[in-house]
Design a protein around this motif. Sequence first.
Motif, PDB file in Angstrom:
ATOM      1  N   ASP A   1       0.923  -1.381   0.276  1.00 17.05           N
ATOM      2  CA  ASP A   1      -0.236   0.485   0.013  1.00 17.05           C
ATOM      3  C   ASP A   1       1.245   1.499  -0.187  1.00 17.05           C
ATOM      4  O   ASP A   1       0.051   2.017  -0.498  1.00 17.05           O
ATOM      5  CB  ASP A   1      -0.579   0.213   0.669  1.00 17.05           C
ATOM      6  N   PHE A   2       2.127   1.504  -0.241  1.00 18.38           N
ATOM      7  CA  PHE A   2       2.414   2.720   0.458  1.00 18.38           C
ATOM      8  C   PHE A   2       3.354   2.884  -1.318  1.00 18.38           C
ATOM      9  O   PHE A   2       3.048   2.011  -1.925  1.00 18.38           O
ATOM     10  CB  PHE A   2       3.966   2.377   0.685  1.00 18.38           C
TER      11      PHE A   2
ATOM     12  N   LEU B   1      16.463   7.583 -12.874  1.00 16.77           N
ATOM     13  CA  LEU B   1      15.762   6.762 -13.207  1.00 16.77           C
ATOM     14  C   LEU B   1      15.394   6.544 -14.316  1.00 16.77           C
ATOM     15  O   LEU B   1      16.139   4.728 -14.209  1.00 16.77           O
ATOM     16  CB  LEU B   1      15.922   5.640 -11.715  1.00 16.77           C
ATOM     17  N   GLY B   2      14.977   6.414 -14.720  1.00 19.11           N
ATOM     18  CA  GLY B   2      14.353   5.616 -16.630  1.00 19.11           C
ATOM     19  C   GLY B   2      13.063   5.459 -15.884  1.00 19.11           C
ATOM     20  O   GLY B   2      13.244   4.450 -16.277  1.00 19.11           O
ATOM     21  N   ILE B   3      12.626   5.594 -14.630  1.00 16.00           N
ATOM     22  CA  ILE B   3      12.071   4.950 -13.874  1.00 16.00           C
ATOM     23  C   ILE B   3      10.523   4.359 -14.905  1.00 16.00           C
ATOM     24  O   ILE B   3       9.585   6.091 -14.973  1.00 16.00           O
ATOM     25  CB  ILE B   3      10.973   4.415 -12.628  1.00 16.00           C
ATOM     26  N   LYS B   4       9.322   3.605 -15.435  1.00 17.18           N
ATOM     27  CA  LYS B   4       8.328   4.587 -16.081  1.00 17.18           C
ATOM     28  C   LYS B   4       6.820   4.237 -15.046  1.00 17.18           C
ATOM     29  O   LYS B   4       6.702   2.912 -15.086  1.00 17.18           O
ATOM     30  CB  LYS B   4       8.269   3.121 -17.357  1.00 17.18           C
ATOM     31  N   THR B   5       6.656   4.940 -15.019  1.00 24.81           N
ATOM     32  CA  THR B   5       5.349   5.371 -14.223  1.00 24.81           C
ATOM     33  C   THR B   5       4.653   6.170 -14.876  1.00 24.81           C
ATOM     34  O   THR B   5       4.711   7.727 -15.249  1.00 24.81           O
ATOM     35  CB  THR B   5       5.580   5.353 -12.365  1.00 24.81           C
ATOM     36  N   VAL B   6       2.680   6.575 -14.117  1.00 29.24           N
ATOM     37  CA  VAL B   6       1.936   7.372 -14.725  1.00 29.24           C
ATOM     38  C   VAL B   6       2.251   8.604 -13.748  1.00 29.24           C
ATOM     39  O   VAL B   6       1.889   9.928 -13.668  1.00 29.24           O
ATOM     40  CB  VAL B   6       1.355   6.900 -14.713  1.00 29.24           C
ATOM     41  N   GLY B   7       2.504   8.621 -12.140  1.00 31.51           N
ATOM     42  CA  GLY B   7       2.748   9.460 -11.421  1.00 31.51           C
ATOM     43  C   GLY B   7       3.544   8.328 -10.352  1.00 31.51           C
ATOM     44  O   GLY B   7       3.870   7.849 -10.428  1.00 31.51           O
ATOM     45  N   ILE B   8       3.634   9.814  -9.303  1.00 34.24           N
ATOM     46  CA  ILE B   8       4.900   9.324  -8.050  1.00 34.24           C
ATOM     47  C   ILE B   8       3.657   9.034  -6.979  1.00 34.24           C
ATOM     48  O   ILE B   8       4.667   8.286  -6.106  1.00 34.24           O
ATOM     49  CB  ILE B   8       5.690  10.242  -7.987  1.00 34.24           C
ATOM     50  N   ASP B   9       2.379   8.519  -6.989  1.00 35.17           N
ATOM     51  CA  ASP B   9       1.384   8.472  -6.390  1.00 35.17           C
ATOM     52  C   ASP B   9       0.889   7.041  -6.700  1.00 35.17           C
ATOM     53  O   ASP B   9      -0.311   6.496  -6.028  1.00 35.17           O
ATOM     54  CB  ASP B   9       0.706   9.913  -5.772  1.00 35.17           C
ATOM     55  N   VAL B  10       1.256   6.586  -7.505  1.00 30.39           N
ATOM     56  CA  VAL B  10       0.750   5.423  -7.863  1.00 30.39           C
ATOM     57  C   VAL B  10       1.284   4.137  -6.567  1.00 30.39           C
ATOM     58  O   VAL B  10       2.641   4.150  -5.962  1.00 30.39           O
ATOM     59  CB  VAL B  10       1.031   4.276  -9.170  1.00 30.39           C
ATOM     60  N   PRO B  11       0.940   3.117  -6.793  1.00 28.20           N
ATOM     61  CA  PRO B  11       1.031   1.803  -5.307  1.00 28.20           C
ATOM     62  C   PRO B  11       2.233   0.919  -6.534  1.00 28.20           C
ATOM     63  O   PRO B  11       2.365   1.555  -7.852  1.00 28.20           O
ATOM     64  CB  PRO B  11      -0.254   0.996  -5.326  1.00 28.20           C
ATOM     65  N   MET B  12       3.454   0.950  -5.244  1.00 29.18           N
ATOM     66  CA  MET B  12       4.627  -0.308  -5.766  1.00 29.18           C
ATOM     67  C   MET B  12       3.687  -1.109  -6.922  1.00 29.18           C
ATOM     68  O   MET B  12       4.553  -2.065  -7.634  1.00 29.18           O
ATOM     69  CB  MET B  12       5.747  -0.139  -4.961  1.00 29.18           C
TER      70      MET B  12
ATOM     71  N   GLY C   1       2.983  -1.755   7.786  1.00 32.33           N
ATOM     72  CA  GLY C   1       2.837  -2.620   6.390  1.00 32.33           C
ATOM     73  C   GLY C   1       3.551  -3.196   6.563  1.00 32.33           C
ATOM     74  O   GLY C   1       3.467  -4.515   5.959  1.00 32.33           O
ATOM     75  N   ASN C   2       5.120  -3.493   6.598  1.00 26.57           N
ATOM     76  CA  ASN C   2       5.929  -4.316   6.713  1.00 26.57           C
ATOM     77  C   ASN C   2       6.906  -4.090   7.281  1.00 26.57           C
ATOM     78  O   ASN C   2       8.170  -2.935   7.137  1.00 26.57           O
ATOM     79  CB  ASN C   2       6.440  -4.283   5.405  1.00 26.57           C
ATOM     80  N   GLU C   3       6.791  -4.380   8.553  1.00 26.27           N
ATOM     81  CA  GLU C   3       8.220  -3.932  10.043  1.00 26.27           C
ATOM     82  C   GLU C   3       9.785  -4.120   9.516  1.00 26.27           C
ATOM     83  O   GLU C   3      10.989  -3.093   9.366  1.00 26.27           O
ATOM     84  CB  GLU C   3       7.745  -5.093  11.022  1.00 26.27           C
ATOM     85  N   GLN C   4       9.810  -5.232   8.480  1.00 30.13           N
ATOM     86  CA  GLN C   4      10.635  -6.147   8.488  1.00 30.13           C
ATOM     87  C   GLN C   4      11.318  -5.018   6.827  1.00 30.13           C
ATOM     88  O   GLN C   4      13.075  -4.532   7.172  1.00 30.13           O
ATOM     89  CB  GLN C   4      11.124  -6.910   7.347  1.00 30.13           C
ATOM     90  N   ALA C   5      10.552  -4.323   6.474  1.00 29.37           N
ATOM     91  CA  ALA C   5      11.012  -3.293   5.034  1.00 29.37           C
ATOM     92  C   ALA C   5      11.483  -1.556   5.884  1.00 29.37           C
ATOM     93  O   ALA C   5      12.716  -1.367   5.611  1.00 29.37           O
ATOM     94  CB  ALA C   5       9.548  -2.746   4.291  1.00 29.37           C
TER      95      ALA C   5
ATOM     96  N   LYS D   1      -8.841   1.864   3.924  1.00 30.40           N
ATOM     97  CA  LYS D   1      -8.658   0.367   3.682  1.00 30.40           C
ATOM     98  C   LYS D   1      -6.678   0.345   4.735  1.00 30.40           C
ATOM     99  O   LYS D   1      -6.324  -0.887   4.919  1.00 30.40           O
ATOM    100  CB  LYS D   1      -8.172  -0.247   2.598  1.00 30.40           C
ATOM    101  N   LYS D   2      -7.208   1.240   5.571  1.00 30.23           N
ATOM    102  CA  LYS D   2      -5.914   0.714   6.728  1.00 30.23           C
ATOM    103  C   LYS D   2      -6.329   1.968   7.795  1.00 30.23           C
ATOM    104  O   LYS D   2      -7.506   3.186   7.571  1.00 30.23           O
ATOM    105  CB  LYS D   2      -4.804   1.661   6.189  1.00 30.23           C
TER     106      LYS D   2
END
Lengths: 518, 341
Positions: free
Chosen positions: A353-354, A390-401, B220-224, B287-288
């Motif tokens: 969720d980050f 780094l050339g990270i391909k993404t639509v934005g910086i707030d998308v989930p990983m 979310g992830n203690e280890q991370a 959801k949190k």
Amino acid sequence: MSTPVAVAVEPLIRVRELSKTFGSNRALERVSLTIYPAEVVALLGANGAGKSTLVKILAGSQSADGGEIAVDGQPRHFGSPLSARRVGIVAVHQQINEGIAPGLSVAENLLLDELCRPDADFWLNRKRLLERAAKIAAGLGLVLPLEAPIEQLGQAERQLVVLARAFALQPRLLILDEPTAALSDAEAQRLFGLIDTLRSRGVAILYISHRLSDLQRVADRAIVLRDGQLAGEFTARQLPQAVQAMLGQALQDHVYTPRAAGRKVLELRGVKVLPRTRPFDLSLHEGEVVVLTGLLGAGKSEIAEVLFGLRKALAFSVQLDGADWLPGSPREAIRSGVFFAAEDRASQSLVPDFSLRRTLTLPFLERFTRGGFIRNRAEAAAVEAQVAALGIKTVGIDVPMSALSGGNQQKVVLGRWLLGAGRVLVLDEPFQGVDVRARREIGQLLRDSADGRATLVICADVDEALEIADRILLVRDHAVVAEYPRAGLDRATLVAALAGTDADPIPLHATPRSRASA
Amino acid sequence: MPDSSSLLSPVPATSERAVQALIRYGLLWVLALIVVFFSVAEPAFLRVGNLFSILQSVSIVALLALGVTLTMAVGGLDLSIGAVAAMSLMIASYVMVVLGWGAVPAVLISLAGGALVGLLNGWLIVKMRVPDILATLGSMFLVIGVQLIPTGGRSIAVGMTLPNGDETEGSFSTLFLALGRGRLWDIVPIPVLITAVVAVAVWLFLERTRVGRLFYAIGGNEQAARLAGAPVQRFKLLAYVLSALLASLGGLLLAARLGRGDVSSGNGLVLDALGAALIGFAVLGAKKPNAFGTLVGALLVAALLNGLTMLNAPYYAQDFVKGLVLVLALMFTFGLAHRAR
């Protein structure tokens, strides 16, 4: 590499015009393919090309929107993995931990499918369970601590348990998704031997891997997916063309450009990782990229853990920039500029969720903080700069990983540590689940940014090691035993060194000796 | 790259968008509907006095719920909050009524007692590695038991007889009682004011501060989080201390409102607070655990109960209604979100 595709052989599986859409994303578009008994078919495709979707549909864990699957000429619809398994299709997914049940023993894990069957005995018979498990393990030539809890096994041994479980189901089509990702060369060789055995028994195997050397070793032919569509079928000899089809353009041969090593940054002397292991020395210099390679269970990660305050070493001296130093915790290590990206991205680097932004700034959030409060704009600017760099391909910086491909996720993990001006950067298997192109990019980024810090990369794959290293250190039994400068080193020499001497049999992955490291 | 092209055109289907909207705003709509329904059915519902009485009734539960939100953020759970509130209430009453001291020592000693329980919880979880639910369940029983010992299990009231036969001479100070009964500008109850301030503080802390962000990372992830250099143990301890402090504050407000040290008065608080925090998961599709959601959750339940009471619904239906709201909210959060993927 003989392919017994005689005219008389009936296809095992025939897939026709398979389509699958997620929202607006067409994961698969009218894909047709045929798989015959007793052949190994490589499935190639960059991250996001639709391989996983195809595999999931074949294995019954997702259903297609259109098209049909026929097994032995009979049209089939799989509502669940169990229904696919009934006709003999078994898949081993890339996420190893999805295939094991923590809390159960190794034996119970091996027999999990049997235990789950509705007609299984109500009472557990411990003795019979162990006997059955021992038989399965022995059939594959594995030596496993059957009564130990599965948690005691390392990633590689877990992977082998999961594979053994799949083999025990006596599949007719076995789907293997990146089965060598956690295995070292020697373990991979064992796996290939098993695959050969299965093939000779008439089992069809659909093999997914980013490692060309794996494919060259086992595949009879290759099917390539690109953007959810079939991009071609190739014979084993045409694998380079297959890779080209997968990428849409030719991947240039890697050219090694040496980097000059600067000042000594880190020096380890007489480090003993375990009481019984040999002491060894190790030094890292500014500007150079050093690869730590070795078989699985050789203790590569353990050496990194000492540097990051996760493990206590014995009888040693460690100097960072000429001063005695030893971190007691990751926090202390980071404070003194020693960074570590652990092996398993999902469980050790990412927070569910980050967003990309939050993941990237996690270790150095203090920099974007004033009076305890996060300065959103400063954070966003830094993240955007890093995404661009780094050339990270993404639509934005707030998308989930989870919206990023494996390669882009790995770039975020790398980018997070590049935010700090580190003295030492340690990366443990940074190329896992990363396609060839992204791997090259990440390797290049690593090398380009190496000025001013020492870089140590743990990497069991020989080709990956040769691609990024200025110096390669060989680890055996928790100690660095040999050192090879990159210049003038060829693949064969390194492979021979990894395997011990050429004549020696490849050591077993799960002998009691290497298990002690898990 | 195929994955990037798919990312560039995120145009979900209409039905999918409807589900997304339902997940995001569903609970806020429910709250609005409740208010509209009750104000139509019983016009007195919308009177300012009644609205503040809803807020007053919710303020103490909300304080506890905000505390448990903090422990949920670090991936834990604090079941001892109800017991801590009750203990705090008993300590304050004991200090003023039996010892005859003033409001300030009463408040300070109560809060200190709460912090101590928070430290115990944190120590059990961080150092002894007891799972959070078990650790706080244990300390809940411990605290419930401890508070009964000084008075021999009796409630504390002004002029009561102690187990040794003496009659107490102290009383609740007016300053202390004002905490629970006073009103700002004769309209806003002090407990509502305190809860509002705490809610804003917790919201700012979780959403805008570095430590708050790390709380979520740990949850979310203690280890991370540990490998990224977060002081995991210290922050978990902090979460439990903060949670106990807020519970303690809730107990003080309750004591000030009741004007007596009632041994059984803190018992129902823990489930209500947990419910509010869990309903909060569903607000705005978070959801949190989150402070705003927790507040909405607490308000939702309070408005519903207040309205039902006005319509002469039987009191014994209250728990059923609370349970129903909680189950529906959890369905919003997890069930629909899962299907929308």
